[in-house]
Design an enzyme around this catalytic site. Structure first.
Site, PDB file in Angstrom:
ATOM      1  N   GLU A 190      53.888  31.201  40.981  1.00 45.70           N
ATOM      2  CA  GLU A 190      55.036  31.820  41.579  1.00 45.70           C
ATOM      3  C   GLU A 190      54.919  32.211  42.939  1.00 45.70           C
ATOM      4  O   GLU A 190      55.716  31.890  43.595  1.00 45.70           O
ATOM      5  CB  GLU A 190      55.477  32.995  40.833  1.00 45.70           C
ATOM      6  CG  GLU A 190      55.831  32.897  39.572  1.00 45.70           C
ATOM      7  CD  GLU A 190      57.418  32.453  39.265  1.00 45.70           C
ATOM      8  OE1 GLU A 190      57.913  32.386  40.494  1.00 45.70           O
ATOM      9  OE2 GLU A 190      57.774  31.807  38.423  1.00 45.70           O
ATOM     10  N   SER A 191      53.939  32.795  43.543  1.00 47.61           N
ATOM     11  CA  SER A 191      53.987  33.558  44.660  1.00 47.61           C
ATOM     12  C   SER A 191      52.688  33.325  45.505  1.00 47.61           C
ATOM     13  O   SER A 191      52.721  33.902  46.764  1.00 47.61           O
ATOM     14  CB  SER A 191      54.321  35.057  44.618  1.00 47.61           C
ATOM     15  OG  SER A 191      53.304  35.572  44.038  1.00 47.61           O
TER      16      SER A 191
END
Length: 671
Positions: A513-514
């Site tokens: 995700e990040s």
């Protein structure tokens, strides 16, 4: 640095801090009413002035920043809008000052486009040889230069641009027109380009390409855009003169456009009476487009429609062949999986996904030795398909041993490199795009030992995404404890335990995700470690009873992990407790994850392979292989499950469904 330990951040060297001149607190988000005072404040003010086009103010800021590390950026912002009028000596002086840096590469690339447009070929040639990375627009001007120098081979090389599904670069337009005038690009090839552009949704570019058609085949602009905006309405509206090429092409375009969302509705309108008015080649083309979209919608008719296209000897694209294989997987037709792989070009067929699935087809069809040969080709690699292939061969899962540990001196040498100074300064000021460009430019050409030193430098300075990405570039000497770092473990591990989730799975998802950047924000508005959408975060906070919730707190690691793991538990419970379905739901929304299931139970690997969205399909595979590595590095009690076991079996649609999740909770990506 072991993953099982909490990540310890070492302070920057004093000399580096002095060079960067950074304030202790981030400045990018501070709103100030007083004039900027520090170099960082002035730099950000200059960046804001670029957005408003206030170049007089930028010039004043540039004077104030003389000697500051990032001043060349401000100078480049002043220079770039003036490249058409700037004197060559001025541009070359800037390029000389920034020689070897990413700014010089960027400005040179833009200047080359200006020089090509102005046909200043002597200057163009001199600067073109100094460009490091390729650029299609610049390459087109280089071809135009060769053509004007009577190099006839330049015309043949422009064909690759002609068949690219995008706007023709300006420098290639004269060459394409020369080919048309010479009869080496015919009306048939003009239509071929128009089709490619329409397939890609580049309707305006297709309209411009239609300028090259003769008057007898001219497109009607209103009809073209009507077919694009309302294909069903276009198809159902009145009679068309299908003896004309342009009317047939617009009808085929409308069928393709409709089939993207409603393949069955498009096929219903492509009835025998309509088909009879099209040539055999055109019928094959339409069936190929319908088959592609049917496969993307996981419809059982897909293989039948592919058969109609192939009977008409349609030339299928790589995308169509990939979805032909996926359609066969979805229907459990292993002989068709094998046929689909055999229809691919050698280059496409050698991609790991198709090597693995062809191996599975050979295994299912009784050819164990052929299957083994295919699995052995990829089993030694580190991706999703490599692990699945290794499991078919009965190979144990192990994390590659650390190949090299950089010395303190090697890391200190990295810290002294100007590109990393600038990158860190830009990251500190939340100028992530420019910072990443600096970083990527600085590591080009590095060997494995240097890359691992850079990754360690990134880790020490909390640039976690660069630590992961840089460590992942090594070819022979690896450090998987950096590839799979686990910062914010207190927050993420605590959230996982509170929600009774496997910590390795949570870390695998956050890595995807990040890359563990706590304040990162996607173009769709998802924010923080677990990339929460505003409506989702608000909905979860309300369900959790988080009375002090505010959107501003979502970038806090503890808050983000608490909200994100709660939502992940929610989608896992809603979707049969299957981590593949839950990962798909987290990325694209629970409703979509449900709709992508079939009428029969299927392997989790087949479900993942046949997810219609490219982003979500890759996301799910990466989350699951990430989980394998995190579980191995963290250590688990008892035997660790295989990847195939983790993927599990996906129950058919409707079997164990709960009530559909409320729409505002869906983590939908922008499509």
């Amino acid at each position: 640095m072991g993953l099982g330990k909490k990540v310890t951040i070492t302070p920057l060297l004093c000399g580096l801090m002095l060079a960067l001149g950074l304030a202790l607190a981030p400045l990018a988000s501070q709103a100030r009413s007083s004039p900027p005072q520090t170099p960082e404040e002035i730099f950000l003010a200059a960046r804001a002035a670029v957005r408003t086009g206030d170049y007089d103010q930028i010039a004043r800021y540039n004077e104030q920043l003389q000697g500051y590390l990032l001043q060349p950026y401000v100078e480049s912002w002043l220079l770039r809008p003036r490249l058409e009028d700037a004197k060559p000596d001025e541009v070359r002086a800037f390029l000389a000052r920034e020689q070897g840096g990413v700014l010089a590469e960027q400005v040179r690339k833009e200047w080359l486009k200006v020089l090509g447009k102005k046909r200043q070929w002597d200057l163009f040639r001199a600067e073109h040889q100094l460009l490091v990375n390729g650029d299609e627009d610049v390459a087109c001007y280089a071809l135009q230069d060769r053509w004007e120098q009577k190099d006839a081979s330049a015309l043949s090389e422009v064909r690759a641009q002609w068949y690219a599904p995008r706007e023709m670069p300006e420098g290639c337009v004269p060459l394409a027109e020369a080919l048309i005038a010479d009869g080496r690009l015919t009306n048939r090839q003009v239509w071929a380009r128009i089709r490619l552009l329409l397939e890609a949704g580049a309707v305006s570019a297709a309209w411009r390409a239609a300028d090259y058609l003769p008057p007898s085949e001219a497109l009607d602009r209103g009809q073209l855009f009507a077919a694009a905006a309302g294909p069903l309405r276009y198809l159902d509206k009145g009679k068309k003169n299908l003896s004309r090429r342009q009317d047939r092409e617009l009808t085929m375009f409308a069928l393709h456009r409709l089939a993207r969302r409603e393949p069955l509705a498009a096929a219903a309108r492509w009835d025998a009476k309509l088909r009879a008015k099209f040539s055999n080649e055109e019928q094959g083309y339409v069936w190929g487009r319908l088959a592609l979209h049917a496969a993307r919608h996981n419809l059982p008719q897909a293989l039948e429609w592919y058969g109609y296209a192939e009977a008409a000897q349609a030339q299928l694209s790589e995308e169509q062949l990939a979805w032909r294989l996926r359609a066969a997987l979805r229907q459990g037709k292993w002989s068709e999986v094998r046929v689909s792989a055999q229809k691919m070009s050698p280059l496409q067929r050698n991609q790991p996904a198709w090597v693995y699935w062809e191996g599975r087809a050979e295994l299912a069809l009784g050819n164990r030795s052929g299957a083994r040969t295919l699995f052995e080709r990829i089993a030694g690699e580190y991706h999703f398909y490599a692990r699945l292939a290794a499991e078919e061969l009965g190979l144990e899962f192990t994390v590659p041993r650390k190949g090299y540990t950089p010395t303190a001196q090697e890391v200190a040498a990295i810290a002294r490199m100007p590109g990393f100074h600038r990158a860190l300064a830009l990251y500190r000021l939340d100028q992530r795009l420019a910072a990443t460009h600096e970083w990527i430019w600085a590591i080009r050409g590095m060997d494995d030992k240097q890359l691992l030193a850079v990754a360690e430098f990134a880790l020490q300075n909390e640039v976690f995404d660069r630590a992961i990405n840089t460590a992942s570039k090594t070819q022979e000497l690896h450090d998987f404890s950096v590839r799979y770092i686990a910062p914010f473990r207190d927050a993420l591990g605590g959230g996982a335990r509170a929600q009774q989730l496997e910590e390795a799975w949570v870390l695998g998802l956050v890595r995807q995700e990040s890359r563990f950047v706590p304040a990162i924000k996607s173009s769709a508005g998802a924010t923080g470690l677990m990339q929460l959408m505003p409506a989702t975060a608000k909905w979860v906070a309300r369900r959790m009873g988080m009375h002090d919730y505010s959107w501003a707190r979502v970038t806090d690691a503890d808050v983000n992990a608490s909200l994100g793991t709660y939502y992940l538990r929610y989608v896992l419970d809603e979707l049969d407790g299957n981590p593949v379905l839950a990962a798909a739901a987290y990325n694209a929304g629970p409703g979509r994850a449900r709709r992508w299931r079939g009428t029969q139970a299927m392997e989790g690997a087949i479900y993942a392979e046949t997810i219609p969205f490219d982003e979500t399909r890759d996301y799910v595979k990466n989350v699951m292989i990430n989980t394998m590595y995190y579980a191995a590095i963290l250590g688990v009690d008892g035997p660790a499950p295989s990847l195939k076991a983790r993927l599990g079996i996906i129950a058919p649609a409707g079997g164990n469904d709960r009530a559909p999740a409320r729409r505002e909770t869906e983590q939908e990506v922008s499509k």
